[in-house]
Design a protein around this motif. Structure first.
Motif, PDB file in Angstrom:
ATOM      1  N   TRP A 219       0.834  -1.203   0.000  1.00  0.00           N
ATOM      2  CA  TRP A 219       0.000   0.000   0.000  1.00  0.00           C
ATOM      3  C   TRP A 219       0.865   1.247   0.000  1.00  0.00           C
ATOM      4  O   TRP A 219       1.895   1.310   0.669  1.00  0.00           O
ATOM      5  CB  TRP A 219      -0.909   0.028   1.221  1.00  0.00           C
ATOM      6  N   GLY A 220       0.436   2.227  -0.770  1.00  0.00           N
ATOM      7  CA  GLY A 220       1.197   3.472  -0.882  1.00  0.00           C
ATOM      8  C   GLY A 220       0.921   4.421   0.266  1.00  0.00           C
ATOM      9  O   GLY A 220       0.366   4.054   1.302  1.00  0.00           O
ATOM     10  N   GLU A 221       1.321   5.675   0.056  1.00  0.00           N
ATOM     11  CA  GLU A 221       1.122   6.681   1.093  1.00  0.00           C
ATOM     12  C   GLU A 221      -0.379   6.915   1.329  1.00  0.00           C
ATOM     13  O   GLU A 221      -1.188   6.767   0.429  1.00  0.00           O
ATOM     14  CB  GLU A 221       1.779   7.994   0.683  1.00  0.00           C
ATOM     15  N   ALA A 222      -0.730   7.302   2.561  1.00  0.00           N
ATOM     16  CA  ALA A 222      -2.128   7.532   2.940  1.00  0.00           C
ATOM     17  C   ALA A 222      -2.445   9.015   2.937  1.00  0.00           C
ATOM     18  O   ALA A 222      -1.647   9.837   3.391  1.00  0.00           O
ATOM     19  CB  ALA A 222      -2.414   6.938   4.311  1.00  0.00           C
ATOM     20  N   ALA A 223      -3.623   9.328   2.407  1.00  0.00           N
ATOM     21  CA  ALA A 223      -4.165  10.681   2.515  1.00  0.00           C
ATOM     22  C   ALA A 223      -5.172  10.676   3.665  1.00  0.00           C
ATOM     23  O   ALA A 223      -6.076   9.845   3.698  1.00  0.00           O
ATOM     24  CB  ALA A 223      -4.840  11.081   1.208  1.00  0.00           C
ATOM     25  N   ASN A 224      -5.028  11.561   4.640  1.00  0.00           N
ATOM     26  CA  ASN A 224      -5.821  11.539   5.868  1.00  0.00           C
ATOM     27  C   ASN A 224      -6.682  12.789   5.998  1.00  0.00           C
ATOM     28  O   ASN A 224      -6.283  13.875   5.584  1.00  0.00           O
ATOM     29  CB  ASN A 224      -4.912  11.433   7.090  1.00  0.00           C
ATOM     30  N   ARG A 225      -7.862  12.597   6.594  1.00  0.00           N
ATOM     31  CA  ARG A 225      -8.727  13.712   6.937  1.00  0.00           C
ATOM     32  C   ARG A 225      -9.452  13.378   8.254  1.00  0.00           C
ATOM     33  O   ARG A 225      -9.630  12.225   8.615  1.00  0.00           O
ATOM     34  CB  ARG A 225      -9.787  13.968   5.853  1.00  0.00           C
ATOM     35  N   THR A 226      -9.913  14.428   8.933  1.00  0.00           N
ATOM     36  CA  THR A 226     -10.706  14.274  10.155  1.00  0.00           C
ATOM     37  C   THR A 226     -12.081  14.888   9.920  1.00  0.00           C
ATOM     38  O   THR A 226     -12.192  15.995   9.376  1.00  0.00           O
ATOM     39  CB  THR A 226     -10.034  14.951  11.352  1.00  0.00           C
ATOM     40  N   VAL A 227     -13.150  14.167  10.340  1.00  0.00           N
ATOM     41  CA  VAL A 227     -14.510  14.630  10.112  1.00  0.00           C
ATOM     42  C   VAL A 227     -15.379  14.201  11.300  1.00  0.00           C
ATOM     43  O   VAL A 227     -15.125  13.162  11.919  1.00  0.00           O
ATOM     44  CB  VAL A 227     -15.080  14.055   8.789  1.00  0.00           C
ATOM     45  N   SER A 228     -16.407  14.999  11.620  1.00  0.00           N
ATOM     46  CA  SER A 228     -17.332  14.696  12.719  1.00  0.00           C
ATOM     47  C   SER A 228     -18.702  14.340  12.149  1.00  0.00           C
ATOM     48  O   SER A 228     -19.200  15.025  11.247  1.00  0.00           O
ATOM     49  CB  SER A 228     -17.461  15.882  13.679  1.00  0.00           C
ATOM     50  N   THR A 229     -19.308  13.272  12.689  1.00  0.00           N
ATOM     51  CA  THR A 229     -20.677  12.912  12.291  1.00  0.00           C
ATOM     52  C   THR A 229     -21.670  13.859  12.947  1.00  0.00           C
ATOM     53  O   THR A 229     -21.372  14.523  13.940  1.00  0.00           O
ATOM     54  CB  THR A 229     -21.002  11.467  12.692  1.00  0.00           C
ATOM     55  N   LEU A 230     -22.878  13.910  12.377  1.00  0.00           N
ATOM     56  CA  LEU A 230     -23.901  14.825  12.863  1.00  0.00           C
ATOM     57  C   LEU A 230     -24.677  14.211  14.027  1.00  0.00           C
ATOM     58  O   LEU A 230     -24.809  12.993  14.136  1.00  0.00           O
ATOM     59  CB  LEU A 230     -24.870  15.177  11.732  1.00  0.00           C
ATOM     60  N   GLN A 231     -25.212  15.057  14.876  1.00  0.00           N
ATOM     61  CA  GLN A 231     -26.092  14.606  15.952  1.00  0.00           C
ATOM     62  C   GLN A 231     -27.500  14.449  15.404  1.00  0.00           C
ATOM     63  O   GLN A 231     -27.939  15.207  14.546  1.00  0.00           O
ATOM     64  CB  GLN A 231     -26.080  15.587  17.116  1.00  0.00           C
ATOM     65  N   SER A 232     -28.249  13.442  15.893  1.00  0.00           N
ATOM     66  CA  SER A 232     -29.571  13.130  15.357  1.00  0.00           C
ATOM     67  C   SER A 232     -30.586  13.046  16.471  1.00  0.00           C
ATOM     68  O   SER A 232     -30.248  13.027  17.652  1.00  0.00           O
ATOM     69  CB  SER A 232     -29.526  11.794  14.598  1.00  0.00           C
ATOM     70  N   THR A 233     -31.873  12.981  16.050  1.00  0.00           N
ATOM     71  CA  THR A 233     -32.933  12.706  17.022  1.00  0.00           C
ATOM     72  C   THR A 233     -32.774  11.273  17.509  1.00  0.00           C
ATOM     73  O   THR A 233     -32.238  10.419  16.799  1.00  0.00           O
ATOM     74  CB  THR A 233     -34.315  12.875  16.374  1.00  0.00           C
ATOM     75  N   PRO A 234     -33.247  10.937  18.703  1.00  0.00           N
ATOM     76  CA  PRO A 234     -33.056   9.584  19.232  1.00  0.00           C
ATOM     77  C   PRO A 234     -33.799   8.559  18.400  1.00  0.00           C
ATOM     78  O   PRO A 234     -34.795   8.848  17.754  1.00  0.00           O
ATOM     79  CB  PRO A 234     -33.619   9.687  20.646  1.00  0.00           C
ATOM     80  N   THR A 235     -33.302   7.342  18.423  1.00  0.00           N
ATOM     81  CA  THR A 235     -33.899   6.250  17.679  1.00  0.00           C
ATOM     82  C   THR A 235     -34.477   5.244  18.647  1.00  0.00           C
ATOM     83  O   THR A 235     -33.775   4.748  19.528  1.00  0.00           O
ATOM     84  CB  THR A 235     -32.844   5.565  16.782  1.00  0.00           C
ATOM     85  N   ALA A 236     -35.769   4.934  18.480  1.00  0.00           N
ATOM     86  CA  ALA A 236     -36.422   3.984  19.376  1.00  0.00           C
ATOM     87  C   ALA A 236     -35.975   2.572  19.049  1.00  0.00           C
ATOM     88  O   ALA A 236     -35.666   2.246  17.902  1.00  0.00           O
ATOM     89  CB  ALA A 236     -37.939   4.105  19.256  1.00  0.00           C
ATOM     90  N   VAL A 237     -35.946   1.723  20.059  1.00  0.00           N
ATOM     91  CA  VAL A 237     -35.600   0.327  19.851  1.00  0.00           C
ATOM     92  C   VAL A 237     -36.764  -0.360  19.153  1.00  0.00           C
ATOM     93  O   VAL A 237     -37.860   0.177  19.084  1.00  0.00           O
ATOM     94  CB  VAL A 237     -35.304  -0.367  21.199  1.00  0.00           C
ATOM     95  N   PRO A 238     -36.541  -1.587  18.604  1.00  0.00           N
ATOM     96  CA  PRO A 238     -37.648  -2.306  17.958  1.00  0.00           C
ATOM     97  C   PRO A 238     -38.802  -2.544  18.928  1.00  0.00           C
ATOM     98  O   PRO A 238     -38.702  -2.283  20.125  1.00  0.00           O
ATOM     99  CB  PRO A 238     -36.990  -3.625  17.517  1.00  0.00           C
ATOM    100  N   LYS A 239     -39.897  -3.094  18.404  1.00  0.00           N
ATOM    101  CA  LYS A 239     -41.130  -3.267  19.174  1.00  0.00           C
ATOM    102  C   LYS A 239     -40.844  -4.005  20.476  1.00  0.00           C
ATOM    103  O   LYS A 239     -40.093  -4.964  20.514  1.00  0.00           O
ATOM    104  CB  LYS A 239     -42.163  -4.037  18.347  1.00  0.00           C
TER     105      LYS A 239
END
Length: 742
Positions: A219-239
């Motif tokens: 594998w050659g040289e790596a190109a790197n970046r830093t990123v943040s995911t977005l905050q979301s509304t809560p997700t309910a568990v299945p039934k």
């Protein structure tokens, strides 16, 4: 003397005949070319070399008058186009092109006692920065990171694969990076695996050539970046599972529903969306046959309806019992709530706040409506918004029988008082005209026994009634009964000659491929053309159809004018479950007998009918064998007395109409508009046949119509009334005797 000045005119030179590659490396190409003839073009002043690769700028090099040149400063493993042009005073001539790929670049890695050389690509060129987003296409909102790139320059060989890696930025760093290899033709990738909302990630991409395909060092040289995911509304568990629901310990009361919730409600939501900061209890009542939520809960906003607003619509809109709180222990519940052995649970009681008043705009935990199905939800809030759990509690409040009992007692008392008043009034009218027609005699006679005696002693009156009934039989309508005569419907009829008219028959709308037929007709009343349904006693094969009709026509009361067996003959199949609180299934309907009261003259039963989540309550009245006598008053009420000496006017299968007690009880105690009257008389005067709801049924409907009529009119027309109801079902008021006692 004439002098001429000669001026040479030249054209641009030709291209070299050949251009040759003498040698090349990873950063240079050494070329030579043949000289261009100057004949006709002037002096060759020099040569220009042009070098260009895909997606790179053109490089021009002046070679003066040399015929060879070493082009340097090139990139490894790049396909270059080299052009050579000759130059004269007229300009540059046509180019001669040649193509050459530079060699791969050899990286040098020094180990302890040796030197290794690797041919690996340089790092890919990232396009902008990776972007984060949230995928809302599914039921669960998922975070993602999009990354895009271009091929490395120089590639240092044929690119075969790309390696994408990502890991959460932690302190200390985590070694558990996620990886994904993609094809060399790919130029973008969406990362969805292993991501959480509101987290920071390092994303890198590397390329490799065919060299060292199975080694990590390829594998050659790596190109790197830093990123943040977005905050979301809560997700309910299945039934919520049945096991969890059992632990909720749900209890239903007339106006309350209680259950236990775990103090830690984070188990109901996915924390990947962010931390749950507040919770709220939502309640919604059942809406027709549809599911509770439909689009109503999903469209509800934090400024949700109050208890008073929801009550206006029978709780068919969702409402909150309180403002959002940090935990269940902060929710308003009964201050005297029971302590549970499990300290991690909190009892929640919906419907405890009696201080809630109509018109309140505040959120409060007011009483629920009795005998109604409800669903309870939990709403979770993050800083980005909110989301609702599935229905965690589905329960039905109990039926409040107190108003029914009080209403029955009051109605019975009123009937006694009214009967006494009617009796006194009728006695005062007894001295008026004695020679009137049959309708006047029926309105003014005090005792039915007196009418009977007068009819037997008055040969002219009896003959007139006989003629009128004969005229009814001759003039009554005889409409088509084609549907009832079809071969597939013959087994659904109790008799072969009592069939429903096609134009007024009741049609079943959904009968699972068995057709829409049932032996029943609509009969008009005072307020509607479909006040009554006259039908036969159910057969073994039509019980499911009978309950389907009750459900679809929204019947609220059944009056049964027959016993299951009379005079040793089966008159009607038992169409209800035998045991109280033990449901029975009829087709796709579940029928439960909630209560049964057996009285000397009749039996009252209360049933719950359920389809899916919808439950309706229906009252039924079953008349016992005729052992009473009665007298009809002009106001439309009757006084009923027991006594064997009056047995000559009892209702018999083949003789006189029975007591009107059941009908009066139904009409004046419950005042239902939609009654289904069942008749199963087997024997009639002059003929023997299987009954199908025309004899007693027709008589009772006629009496009910007359009782309503004489409240508003001074005159009645029995002849035309019987003619009218026979327009809708054949042979209604089947015999002359039944016509006489109307």
């Amino acid at each position: 003397m004439l002098t001429h000045t000669l001026v040479d005119t030249y054209t641009t030179p030709n291209s070299p005949d050949t251009v040759n590659i003498l040698s090349y490396t990873h950063s240079s190409i050494y070329i030579n070319w043949t000289s261009v003839s100057s004949e006709g073009v002037g002096v060759i002043e020099g040569y220009r070399i042009s070098v260009q690769a895909s997606q790179t700028a053109l490089i021009d090099i002046s070679a003066d008058d040399h015929l060879e040149y070493n082009i340097t400063g090139l990139e490894p493993y790049i396909n270059y186009t080299v052009s050579v042009q000759a130059k004269t005073s007229a300009g540059y001539g046509a180019p001669r092109d040649i193509h050459q790929i530079t060699k791969q670049y050899l990286f040098c890695i020094v180990y302890s006692e040796s030197i290794s050389y690797l041919l690996v690509p340089t790092k890919p060129r990232l396009i902008n920065n990776p972007s984060a987003g949230i995928d809302t296409s599914g039921s669960i909102k998922l975070p993602y990171i999009d990354i895009s790139w271009e091929e490395p320059i120089p590639p240092n060989g044929v690119i075969t694969r790309y390696l994408i890696q990502w890991a959460e930025v932690l302190n200390p760093p985590s070694s558990g990076a996620k990886t994904k290899e993609v094809d060399s033709t790919a130029r973008s990738y969406r990362i969805t695996s292993g991501l959480s909302h509101n987290k920071k990630y390092t994303v890198s991409i590397q390329a490799r050539t065919e060299y060292l395909q199975n080694s990590p060092e390829g594998w050659g040289e790596a190109a790197n970046r830093t990123v943040s995911t977005l905050q979301s509304t809560p997700t309910a568990v299945p039934k919520v599972s049945d096991e969890v629901k059992e632990k909720l310990s749900v209890e239903e009361q007339i106006s309350q529903i209680s259950f236990y919730l775990p103090s830690d409600l984070t188990t109901m939501f996915s924390l990947d969306s962010g931390n749950i900061i507040k919770y709220q209890i939502l309640v919604i009542g059942q809406v027709s046959n549809q599911q509770f939520r439909e689009d109503k809960l999903s469209n509800a906003v934090p400024g949700i309806a109050s208890w008073a607003e929801a009550k206006k619509g029978d709780f068919k809109e969702p409402y909150a019992i309180s403002a959002p709180e940090k935990s269940p222990s902060d929710w308003p519940t009964n201050s005297n709530r029971k302590k549970r052995a499990v300290a991690s649970s909190t009892q929640i009681i919906v419907g405890t706040d009696s201080s809630c008043k109509d018109g309140d705009t505040r959120l409060c935990n007011g009483p629920l409506k009795s005998n109604q199905q409800y669903c309870v939800y939990v709403r979770g809030f993050t800083s980005a918004g909110y989301s609702d759990s599935d229905c965690i509690v589905e329960a039905k409040t109990k039926l409040n029988y107190t108003p029914i009992i009080v209403g029955v007692a009051v109605a019975v008392a009123l009937l006694v008082v009214l009967a006494l008043l009617v009796y006194i009034f009728r006695r005062q009218q007894q001295t008026k005209k004695e020679k009137k027609d049959l309708a006047d005699q029926l309105r003014t006679s005090t005792e039915l026994t007196e009418i009977h005696e007068e009819l037997e002693s008055n040969e002219e009156t009896s003959s007139r009634i006989s003629r009128e009934f004969q005229e009814i039989d001759e003039k009554c309508a005889n409409y088509s009964c084609d549907v009832g005569s079809l071969p597939e419907n013959k087994m659904k009829n109790r008799t072969l000659y009592i069939l429903p008219f096609d134009h007024s028959r009741v049609k079943l709308t959904s009968n699972k491929g068995e057709g829409d037929y049932i032996n029943a007709n609509f009969i008009p009343g005072k307020a509607s053309t479909q006040t009554y349904i006259a039908t036969q006693g159910p057969l073994p094969g039509t019980i499911d159809h009978f309950w389907r009709m009750i459900w679809e026509q929204n019947v609220t009361m059944i009056v049964m004018l027959t016993q299951l067996i009379e005079r040793g003959r089966k008159q009607c199949e038992q169409y209800w479950p035998e045991t109280v609180e033990k449901p029975a299934t009829y087709g796709d309907l579940v029928v439960t007998k909630r209560a049964e009261s057996v009285l000397p003259e009749y039996t009252i039963r209360i049933f719950d009918i359920q389809m899916g989540k919808t439950i309706r309550t229906i009252n039924t009245f079953c008349q016992h064998s005729g052992q009473l006598w009665m007298s009809i008053k002009t106001t439309g009420f009757a006084r009923v007395c027991a006594g064997s000496e009056k047995s000559n006017v009892r209702w018999k299968l083949f003789s006189y109409p029975c007591t009107l007690q059941v009908t009066l009880y139904v009409l004046y105690l419950y005042t239902a508009d939609d009654s289904t009257l069942l008749d199963s008389s087997l024997y009639m005067v002059y003929t023997t046949f299987d009954s199908a709801g025309v004899g007693r049924t027709g008589t009772y409907i006629a009496v009910d119509r007359l009782l309503q009529c004489i409240q508003d009119h001074d005159e009645i027309d029995i002849f035309n009334l019987v003619m009218e109801i026979r327009e809708y079902r054949c042979r209604m008021v089947q015999t002359e005797w039944k016509s006489t006692h109307i």
